[in-house]
Design an enzyme around this catalytic site. Structure first.
Site, PDB file in Angstrom:
ATOM      1  N   ASP A 171       1.927 -35.663-150.363  1.00 53.27           N
ATOM      2  CA  ASP A 171       1.877 -36.903-150.397  1.00 53.27           C
ATOM      3  C   ASP A 171       0.530 -38.182-150.771  1.00 53.27           C
ATOM      4  O   ASP A 171       0.397 -38.686-150.472  1.00 53.27           O
ATOM      5  CB  ASP A 171       1.114 -36.631-148.413  1.00 53.27           C
ATOM      6  CG  ASP A 171       0.182 -36.191-148.439  1.00 53.27           C
ATOM      7  OD1 ASP A 171      -0.084 -35.692-149.497  1.00 53.27           O
ATOM      8  OD2 ASP A 171      -0.226 -36.231-147.148  1.00 53.27           O
ATOM      9  N   TYR A 263      -6.651 -35.906-158.113  1.00 56.31           N
ATOM     10  CA  TYR A 263      -6.833 -33.809-158.404  1.00 56.31           C
ATOM     11  C   TYR A 263      -6.685 -34.036-159.128  1.00 56.31           C
ATOM     12  O   TYR A 263      -7.871 -32.750-159.951  1.00 56.31           O
ATOM     13  CB  TYR A 263      -5.832 -33.075-157.569  1.00 56.31           C
ATOM     14  CG  TYR A 263      -5.826 -32.772-156.196  1.00 56.31           C
ATOM     15  CD1 TYR A 263      -6.397 -31.851-155.614  1.00 56.31           C
ATOM     16  CD2 TYR A 263      -5.133 -33.902-154.976  1.00 56.31           C
ATOM     17  CE1 TYR A 263      -6.117 -31.546-154.196  1.00 56.31           C
ATOM     18  CE2 TYR A 263      -4.972 -33.915-153.682  1.00 56.31           C
ATOM     19  CZ  TYR A 263      -5.731 -32.831-153.704  1.00 56.31           C
ATOM     20  OH  TYR A 263      -5.078 -32.259-151.846  1.00 56.31           O
TER      21      TYR A 263
HETATM   22  C1  G6P Z   1      -4.157 -34.135-149.442  1.00 59.61           C
HETATM   23  C2  G6P Z   1      -3.004 -33.335-150.171  1.00 59.61           C
HETATM   24  C3  G6P Z   1      -2.580 -32.064-149.943  1.00 59.61           C
HETATM   25  C4  G6P Z   1      -3.922 -31.597-149.082  1.00 59.61           C
HETATM   26  C5  G6P Z   1      -4.562 -32.623-148.331  1.00 59.61           C
HETATM   27  C6  G6P Z   1      -5.716 -31.929-148.474  1.00 59.61           C
HETATM   28  O1  G6P Z   1      -2.753 -35.195-148.637  1.00 59.61           O
HETATM   29  O2  G6P Z   1      -1.221 -34.286-150.634  1.00 59.61           O
HETATM   30  O3  G6P Z   1      -1.969 -31.310-150.492  1.00 59.61           O
HETATM   31  O4  G6P Z   1      -3.672 -30.119-148.699  1.00 59.61           O
HETATM   32  O5  G6P Z   1      -4.858 -33.680-148.592  1.00 59.61           O
HETATM   33  O6  G6P Z   1      -6.579 -32.662-147.546  1.00 59.61           O
HETATM   34  P1  G6P Z   1      -7.840 -31.873-146.369  1.00 59.61           P
HETATM   35  O7  G6P Z   1      -8.680 -33.230-145.907  1.00 59.61           O
HETATM   36  O8  G6P Z   1      -7.552 -31.304-145.477  1.00 59.61           O
HETATM   37  O9  G6P Z   1      -8.922 -31.571-147.842  1.00 59.61           O
HETATM   38 MN    MN Z   2      -0.484 -32.488-151.987  1.00 58.19          MN
END
Ligand code: G6P
Ligand code: MN
Length: 444
Positions: A171, A263
């Site tokens: 996402d 990222y």
């Molecule tokens: C986004 C990325 C996901 C990831 C998430 C982590 O949605 O697309 O792949 O797992 O962020 O978020 P967090 O809040 O768990 O660090």
């Molecule tokens: Mn992701």
């Protein structure tokens, strides 16, 4: 209109309640007959299951709700599997992050050394689940957004090369597009993106207006170069996500074309990102103390009250982009909408100068036939170099996880831009092997 039976795998996840809200909102476009929750942890899932019974009873009566830890009961007769597992849960994410930091490397969920350790856990778990699904539901669409999606996608392609009903997705690009839409005073669905790369490793090349074909990318670049507060969804207001979105302006100023996925900061500025880390308090800790805790407290409160409507726990109409994306995708597959989604799919010439077997993240049209990638053409040298290096790392990690090959694991880590040194890679492996007993395929 056909009513669908779906299974949420990783039913106990903190992301599930938002998905349920979204499914309630979408009942006209994507009607449900039955929803099944599957998880290997009965207790945590039971809380989500009980919450779902209350929610559906009030907002979506007539849908059968089932939660189970039995694969046969979970998968028999389903049309869609929505798969969001986290092998080892957030506790192991914290371990991944902290071991990386201890060795002077980046400790991040899906990137660098942390992402490698997570990939080694995820691959065997995801493959086992898909084998089970295929035993009981050979035709079901599997929408898989289990992380690290790039490595997981390499593995699913290797083990199930003919199965075009496994779709790997993320996402993040749409979360970024939501931010663009906000900056321009528009809605994400006013745009059609063009994008290339690997998962969590890519660039937007165009942001077209769906009505006029105007490309907003140049003006977005100009606006985003200047640091400012960007409005994002609630989760991204947390300090570490805010810092990530703020850092976009540096990346955009430093490079002269395209718009990078957030990222990319971990690969293009690994030292800078390393310095921001705190070994005693990583993102996994932040999530366990914050978002995750909040979600389960809400579920407990609702289950205790036995109702939602008229309480403080009525779901917000906007369920967040993660839930929205997955339900939109299921809807497109069910209704042959031909909408464009960014999906991780086999390159097959989409990026003409990249390996045909690479699992690239590119725009695809989606309909009842599945996904069809839109041609990207040649990727310029700088990006090609980065992508090929990253792909080699991801491919070797997937193979190491599937085959239990130590040498492939070591080579993978050395290829990772956020690791590089052989001695460090060996020390990382020693610690990760110890910490991941029972999760990783044994390395020989
Ligand atoms: C986004 C990325 C996901 C990831 C998430 C982590 O949605 O697309 O792949 O797992 O962020 O978020 P967090 O809040 O768990 O660090
Ligand atoms: Mn992701």
């Amino acid at each position: 209109m056909k009513k669908y039976t779906i299974c949420i795998i990783g039913g106990g996840s903190r992301y599930t309640p938002d998905m349920l809200t979204m499914l309630c909102n979408q009942k006209e476009r994507f009607p449900l007959a039955k929803i099944v929750f599957y998880d290997n942890e009965a207790e945590r899932q039971e809380l989500v299951g009980k919450y779902a019974e209350i929610l559906f009873n009030e907002y979506y009566p007539g849908v059968e709700v089932v939660y189970t830890t039995d694969p046969e009961e979970a998968y028999t007769g389903i049309d869609f599997a929505l798969m969001q597992i986290r092998a080892g849960r957030l506790k192991m994410r914290a371990s991944d992050e902290k071991i990386a930091i201890k060795h002077g490397c980046l400790g991040q969920e899906t990137c660098g050394a942390g992402g490698f350790a997570y990939g080694m856990r995820s691959v065997p778990a995801v493959i086992d689940i898909i084998k089970d699904i295929r035993k009981y539901a050979p035709e079901a669409w599997i929408l898989n957004y289990s992380n690290p999606a790039a490595i997981v996608a390499q593995a699913t392609e290797k083990v199930f090369p003919e199965d075009h009903r496994i779709i790997n997705i993320c996402d993040m690009p749409i979360a970024i597009m939501d931010m663009y839409a906000n900056v321009l005073g528009k809605k994400r669905k006013d745009f059609e993106p063009r994008y290339f790369g690997l998962n969590h490793f890519g660039w937007f090349t165009n942001i077209y207006d769906v009505k006029t074909g105007h490309d907003y990318l140049p003006e977005l670049r100009n606006i985003l170069k200047t640091p400012k507060e960007f409005k994002t969804e609630k989760l991204f207001e947390e300090p570490s996500w805010k810092a990530t979105f703020d850092f976009m302006s540096t990346m955009i100023s430093d490079y002269d074309e395209y718009l990078p996925n957030t990222y990319m900061q971990y690969y293009l500025y690994p030292q800078k990102m390393f310095k921001k880390q705190d070994i005693n308090h990583t993102r996994a800790d932040e999530v366990m103390e914050g978002n995750e805790k909040e979600v389960y407290e809400t579920l407990e409160a609702v289950v205790k009250l036995g109702k939602i409507k008229g309480t403080a726990y009525e779901p917000e109409p906007d369920a967040g982009c993660h839930a929205e994306y997955i339900v939109d995708l299921a809807t497109a597959l069910a209704n042959n909408s031909n909408e464009i989604f960014l999906i991780i799919t086999k390159n097959n010439g989409t990026c003409s100068n990249l390996d045909p077997d690479m699992m690239v993240e590119v725009p695809c049209r989606v309909g009842t036939y599945g996904v069809e990638a839109i041609s990207v053409g040649e990727v310029p040298t700088f990006y090609k170099g980065l992508i090929e290096n990253q792909h080699a790392y991801e491919k070797l990690t997937a193979e190491a996880a599937l085959e239990g090959d130590y040498m492939k694991a070591l080579k993978a880590l050395v290829l990772n831009r956020a690791v590089v040194n052989t001695d460090v890679a060996k020390a990382l492996l020693d610690d990760y092997i110890e910490a991941n007993k029972g999760y990783w395929t044994e390395l020989k």
